[in-house]
Design a protein around this motif. Structure first.
Motif, PDB file in Angstrom:
ATOM      1  N   SER A  57      42.217  36.452  44.877  1.00 14.48           N
ATOM      2  CA  SER A  57      43.410  35.609  44.746  1.00 14.48           C
ATOM      3  C   SER A  57      44.528  36.103  45.657  1.00 14.48           C
ATOM      4  N   SER A 101      52.499  33.417  44.904  1.00 15.78           N
ATOM      5  CA  SER A 101      51.147  33.767  44.463  1.00 15.78           C
ATOM      6  C   SER A 101      50.786  35.185  44.879  1.00 15.78           C
ATOM      7  N   SER A 105      49.965  37.831  42.133  1.00 19.14           N
ATOM      8  CA  SER A 105      48.602  38.366  42.181  1.00 19.14           C
ATOM      9  C   SER A 105      48.623  39.894  42.226  1.00 19.14           C
ATOM     10  N   ASN A 126      36.708  35.385  31.751  1.00 15.94           N
ATOM     11  CA  ASN A 126      37.647  34.334  31.337  1.00 15.94           C
ATOM     12  C   ASN A 126      39.091  34.811  31.396  1.00 15.94           C
ATOM     13  N   LEU A 129      39.949  34.846  35.230  1.00 13.63           N
ATOM     14  CA  LEU A 129      40.074  33.468  35.708  1.00 13.63           C
ATOM     15  C   LEU A 129      41.350  32.825  35.178  1.00 13.63           C
ATOM     16  N   SER A 130      41.684  33.105  33.931  1.00 13.90           N
ATOM     17  CA  SER A 130      42.927  32.573  33.357  1.00 13.90           C
ATOM     18  C   SER A 130      44.149  33.120  34.081  1.00 13.90           C
ATOM     19  N   ILE A 133      44.392  31.309  37.526  1.00 13.46           N
ATOM     20  CA  ILE A 133      44.874  29.933  37.354  1.00 13.46           C
ATOM     21  C   ILE A 133      46.357  29.925  37.007  1.00 13.46           C
ATOM     22  N   CYS A 134      46.762  30.833  36.129  1.00 16.52           N
ATOM     23  CA  CYS A 134      48.170  30.917  35.732  1.00 16.52           C
ATOM     24  C   CYS A 134      49.051  31.268  36.929  1.00 16.52           C
ATOM     25  N   TRP A 136      48.543  30.698  40.175  1.00 20.18           N
ATOM     26  CA  TRP A 136      48.657  29.617  41.151  1.00 20.18           C
ATOM     27  C   TRP A 136      49.390  28.398  40.592  1.00 20.18           C
ATOM     28  N   LEU A 137      49.156  28.070  39.316  1.00 20.47           N
ATOM     29  CA  LEU A 137      49.873  26.944  38.729  1.00 20.47           C
ATOM     30  C   LEU A 137      51.364  27.251  38.597  1.00 20.47           C
TER      31      LEU A 137
END
Length: 291
Positions: A57, A101, A105, A126, A129-130, A133-134, A136-137
Motif C-alpha cells: 500500500s 495514503s 500507510s 482481514n 486488508l481492512s 481499505i480504510c 485509501w478511502l
C-alpha cells in the motif's frame, strides 16, 4: 506561469529549469525503486503476507507521488501548465490522495510491526486488508473535500503543479486544514511514535531489537513536516511575505519520500531483496527452488 509560457514571479529561467530537473530525478528514482517492490509482491508468494500488504500500500501511494512529480517536472521543463484548470484540480486531487495514503500507510506499517513483534498473534489478512481499505478511502475522502468546496486546489508558486491552496488563509481553509491535519498528519505521527516506542521497550527486554525504531517517525517529520509548517503558517500570517522559492522547498522535500520509504521499508529487507531478485532473474530463482 500556469498556462502561459511566461516566467513566474520570483523565479529565473535557470531556477525553473533546476526545479524541473530536481523533480524529474525525484520522480524517476521513486518509480524505479517502488516498481520492483510492487512487482515482487505480485510475483513472489513468500511476500504475500499481511504485513507486506501494508508495505505494498505504501509503495503504491509513493508511486502515485512519483507520477505526480513526473507531471510537475514535465510542466516545469515546458515552462507552462498544459492541462488547464480541470487538469489542475485532477492533479491536486491525485497528489493529495497519494500523499495522505503514504503518510497513513506508514502509520499502518508501524502498528502492524508493533502487532507482529509485541503480541503472540500474527497479523490477520482481514485486519491488514481492512487497514489498507480504510487508509485509501479516508485519503480519498479528505482529498475530495477541496473539490466540493471545503478547501481549494490551485497552482503552486512555480505554476507547474497543483496542491492545496494555502494562499487564501481564510476561515474555509483554516477549518479544513486543522481538521485534515489532525487525522492525516498528527494522528498518524502519534501512532508511529507510540508503536515504535512500545516496540522498543518490549524488544529491549528480550534483547532482540531488530527494527530501527527512530527512523520512521523522523522520516515522517522530515518529509511532511515542512509542508505542515507552511500550511500552519498560512493560518496566522500572509504567505505572500514568504519568498516563492522558499515556498517550493516543502514540495521538493516531500517528493523525496518515495525514494526514502522504498529504502527504509522495502529495499532494506532481505525477503524483499530475494523477491526482487526472483522477478529480475526468474530462471535463476527456479534453479534455486529446484535445489
Amino acid at each position: 506561469m500556469a498556462e502561459s509560457g511566461s516566467l513566474p514571479n520570483g523565479f529565473s529561467e535557470l531556477e525553473v529549469l533546476a526545479v524541473g530537473t530536481v523533480l524529474l530525478i525525484e520522480a524517476l528514482t521513486g518509480l524505479c525503486l517502488n516498481s520492483p517492490t510492487i512487482l515482487s509482491f505480485c510475483k513472489t508468494p513468500e511476500l504475500r503476507t499481511p504485513i507486506h500488504l501494508l508495505v505494498l500500500s505504501l509503495a503504491l501511494a509513493d508511486t502515485g507521488i512519483s507520477l505526480n512529480a513526473l507531471i510537475a517536472a514535465t510542466s516545469s521543463l515546458l515552462r507552462r501548465w498544459p492541462y488547464g484548470s480541470e487538469g489542475c484540480q485532477a492533479l491536486g486531487f491525485q497528489g493529495f490522495v497519494t500523499a495522505l495514503s503514504s503518510i497513513c500507510s506508514s502509520a499502518a506499517i508501524a502498528w502492524g510491526r508493533y502487532h507482529h513483534y509485541c503480541t503472540r498473534s500474527q497479523l490477520a489478512w482481514n485486519t491488514a486488508l481492512s487497514l489498507v481499505i480504510c487508509v485509501w478511502l479516508s485519503s480519498a475522502f479528505w482529498a475530495a473535500m477541496p473539490l466540493l468546496g471545503w478547501g481549494h486546489y490551485d497552482y503552486e508558486p512555480l505554476g507547474t503543479c497543483c496542491t492545496l491552496d494555502y494562499s487564501r488563509g481564510d476561515r474555509n481553509f483554516t477549518s479544513f486544514l486543522f481538521t485534515m491535519a489532525f487525522f492525516n498528519f498528527f494522528l498518524p505521527l502519534f501512532i508511529t511514535l507510540t508503536s515504535y516506542r512500545f516496540m522498543e521497550q518490549k524488544l529491549r527486554k528480550t534483547g532482540h531489537l531488530q527494527v530501527n525504531t527512530t527512523v520512521p517517525a523522523r522520516t515522517l517529520l522530515f518529509g511532511w513536516g515542512p509542508y505542515a509548517l507552511l500550511y500552519l503558517s498560512a493560518t496566522v500570517m500572509d504567505v505572500s511575505a514568504i519568498p516563492p522559492k522558499l515556498q517550493m522547498v516543502p514540495a521538493l522535500i516531500a517528493k523525496t519520500m518515495p525514494t526514502i520509504n522504498a529504502i527504509n521499508y522495502a529495499l532494506g529487507r532481505e525477503m524483499v531483496h530475494r523477491g526482487i531478485w526472483q522477478c529480475l532473474s526468474p530462471q535463476r530463482s527456479e534453479l534455486d527452488r529446484a535445489r
